[in-house]
Design a protein around this motif. Structure first.
Motif, PDB file in Angstrom:
ATOM      1  N   LYS A 121       0.975  -1.245   0.033  1.00 19.39           N
ATOM      2  CA  LYS A 121       0.015   0.087  -0.023  1.00 19.39           C
ATOM      3  C   LYS A 121       0.825   1.233  -0.029  1.00 19.39           C
ATOM      4  O   LYS A 121       1.997   1.099   0.382  1.00 19.39           O
ATOM      5  CB  LYS A 121      -1.236   0.046   1.230  1.00 19.39           C
ATOM      6  N   THR A 122       0.296   2.506  -0.605  1.00 19.49           N
ATOM      7  CA  THR A 122       0.932   3.761  -0.636  1.00 19.49           C
ATOM      8  C   THR A 122       0.235   4.670   0.259  1.00 19.49           C
ATOM      9  O   THR A 122      -1.141   4.848   0.002  1.00 19.49           O
ATOM     10  CB  THR A 122       1.136   4.120  -2.154  1.00 19.49           C
ATOM     11  N   SER A 170       1.852   6.414  -7.792  1.00 19.85           N
ATOM     12  CA  SER A 170       0.568   7.295  -8.197  1.00 19.85           C
ATOM     13  C   SER A 170      -0.820   6.641  -7.690  1.00 19.85           C
ATOM     14  O   SER A 170      -1.852   7.458  -7.602  1.00 19.85           O
ATOM     15  CB  SER A 170       0.399   7.251  -9.636  1.00 19.85           C
ATOM     16  N   ASP A 171      -0.881   5.122  -7.321  1.00 20.55           N
ATOM     17  CA  ASP A 171      -2.040   4.581  -6.928  1.00 20.55           C
ATOM     18  C   ASP A 171      -2.016   4.824  -5.506  1.00 20.55           C
ATOM     19  O   ASP A 171      -1.531   3.950  -4.759  1.00 20.55           O
ATOM     20  CB  ASP A 171      -2.027   3.192  -7.228  1.00 20.55           C
ATOM     21  N   ASP A 193      -3.404   4.635  -1.795  1.00 17.42           N
ATOM     22  CA  ASP A 193      -4.449   3.837  -0.966  1.00 17.42           C
ATOM     23  C   ASP A 193      -4.965   4.670   0.159  1.00 17.42           C
ATOM     24  O   ASP A 193      -6.033   4.586   0.409  1.00 17.42           O
ATOM     25  CB  ASP A 193      -3.831   2.453  -0.631  1.00 17.42           C
ATOM     26  N   ASN A 204      -7.924   9.225  -8.887  1.00 16.57           N
ATOM     27  CA  ASN A 204      -7.561   8.021  -9.081  1.00 16.57           C
ATOM     28  C   ASN A 204      -8.126   7.113  -8.034  1.00 16.57           C
ATOM     29  O   ASN A 204      -8.405   5.730  -8.253  1.00 16.57           O
ATOM     30  CB  ASN A 204      -5.988   8.034  -8.677  1.00 16.57           C
ATOM     31  N   MET A 205      -8.660   7.457  -6.896  1.00 15.08           N
ATOM     32  CA  MET A 205      -9.501   6.672  -5.936  1.00 15.08           C
ATOM     33  C   MET A 205     -10.759   6.145  -6.740  1.00 15.08           C
ATOM     34  O   MET A 205     -10.919   4.758  -6.481  1.00 15.08           O
ATOM     35  CB  MET A 205      -9.414   7.187  -4.498  1.00 15.08           C
ATOM     36  N   GLU A 234     -11.441   6.320  -9.568  1.00 12.77           N
ATOM     37  CA  GLU A 234     -11.270   5.196 -10.682  1.00 12.77           C
ATOM     38  C   GLU A 234     -10.780   3.696 -10.289  1.00 12.77           C
ATOM     39  O   GLU A 234     -11.373   2.769 -11.022  1.00 12.77           O
ATOM     40  CB  GLU A 234     -10.237   5.687 -11.764  1.00 12.77           C
ATOM     41  N   ARG A 235     -10.300   3.568  -9.152  1.00 10.05           N
ATOM     42  CA  ARG A 235      -9.982   2.346  -8.699  1.00 10.05           C
ATOM     43  C   ARG A 235     -10.858   1.800  -8.007  1.00 10.05           C
ATOM     44  O   ARG A 235     -10.764   0.544  -7.423  1.00 10.05           O
ATOM     45  CB  ARG A 235      -8.533   2.208  -8.082  1.00 10.05           C
ATOM     46  N   SER A 294     -11.376   2.249  -4.767  1.00  2.00           N
ATOM     47  CA  SER A 294     -10.686   1.932  -3.540  1.00  2.00           C
ATOM     48  C   SER A 294      -9.803   2.965  -3.139  1.00  2.00           C
ATOM     49  O   SER A 294      -9.452   3.610  -3.755  1.00  2.00           O
ATOM     50  CB  SER A 294      -9.750   0.669  -3.912  1.00  2.00           C
ATOM     51  N   GLY A 295      -9.747   3.161  -1.793  1.00  3.93           N
ATOM     52  CA  GLY A 295      -8.949   4.207  -1.116  1.00  3.93           C
ATOM     53  C   GLY A 295      -9.679   4.428   0.387  1.00  3.93           C
ATOM     54  O   GLY A 295     -10.652   3.899   0.813  1.00  3.93           O
TER      55      GLY A 295
END
Length: 254
Positions: free
Chosen positions: A5-6, A79-80, A82, A126-127, A129-130, A132-133
């Motif tokens: 995770k980032t 860039s992703d 979390d 980005n969150m 789009e995925r 998730s976050g």
């Protein structure tokens, strides 16, 4: 411990932000540390790079263009995001409303409210789009009750409380957790900043009792972000044993 995770942490150069960065690093989280004081960011990066991957973003959350530029500059492998820890915040002055300084009001509203919005706005696409976050907003007991001479600072933290609720509603169904941690008295540089370098006055705030430490809040943040996928800590208030409210603190006088 390995972790893929980032996390991005604003206000990482001191206090709660720095303690959280250290705890995340110890648990294998890749971290993006953000702040205005580049020298402190470099020092923290050198410390934490020995145990995890770290990158630095040097910007002031009040500057919308710099926030956007900084987030866009994040390398592809980072860039992703979390986890977003919206920690940057300050109090400036402790005055009655008729004696308050407009520059102090601007600083608190720009950092505590608009800065939180700018960073969140840059990270959210980005969150979403995925799908998730996890967003953790660092509020305050000052966002739950107003105290004498706290007027605009309290208003800024009431705004954080409202934004936390609004984010959670608006992002419902998008796979993104949103929650707030609202600390009471934590011994950090908070009072030193509020009293504009008057260290003697700042130190008196924490005398006569045992306040919370930044590491206490970092532990709670870590607990929140490590709950199972179906569990979201929506809103949590924490005070030290000797604090009952913003104005009631059990202090031992000599």
């Amino acid at each position: 411990m390995k972790n893929n995770k980032t996390a991005i942490i604003t206000g990482a150069t001191s206090g709660i932000g720095r303690a959280t960065a250290r705890l995340f690093a110890q648990n294998g989280i890749r971290i993006i540390i953000c702040g205005r004081r580049e020298e402190r960011l470099q020092k923290l990066s050198e410390e934490l790079s020995a145990i995890t991957e770290v990158i630095i973003l040097n910007f002031d959350v009040r500057d919308k263009e710099k926030v956007e530029w900084a987030i866009k500059s994040i390398p592809a492998n980072f860039s992703d995001i979390d986890i977003l820890i919206n920690n940057a915040g300050n109090a400036h002055g402790l005055d009655t409303i008729d004696e308050g300084k407009t520059e102090d009001w601007d600083a608190m509203l720009d950092i505590n409210v608009k800065g939180l919005l700018y960073v969140t706005n840059a990270i959210l696409p980005n969150m979403i789009e995925r799908k998730s976050g996890h967003i953790i907003n660092i509020g305050s007991t000052a966002g739950k009750e107003v105290y004498p001479k706290g007027n605009v600072y309290c208003a800024s933290k009431f705004a954080v409380d409202a934004l936390n609720q609004g984010m959670r509603i608006d992002l419902n169904g998008k796979g993104i957790k949103v929650g707030a941690i609202n600390p009471g008295l934590v011994e950090t540089e908070f009072s030193e900043v509020r009293f504009k370098g008057d260290n003697e006055r700042a130190e008196k705030v924490y005398q006569g009792f045992t306040p919370l430490k930044p590491e206490d809040i970092a532990d709670i943040i870590w607990f929140a972000v490590t709950r199972p996928p179906h569990v979201n800590i929506a809103d949590l208030t924490v005070m030290c044993l000797d604090q009952a409210s913003s104005t009631i603190v059990n202090k031992v006088t000599s």
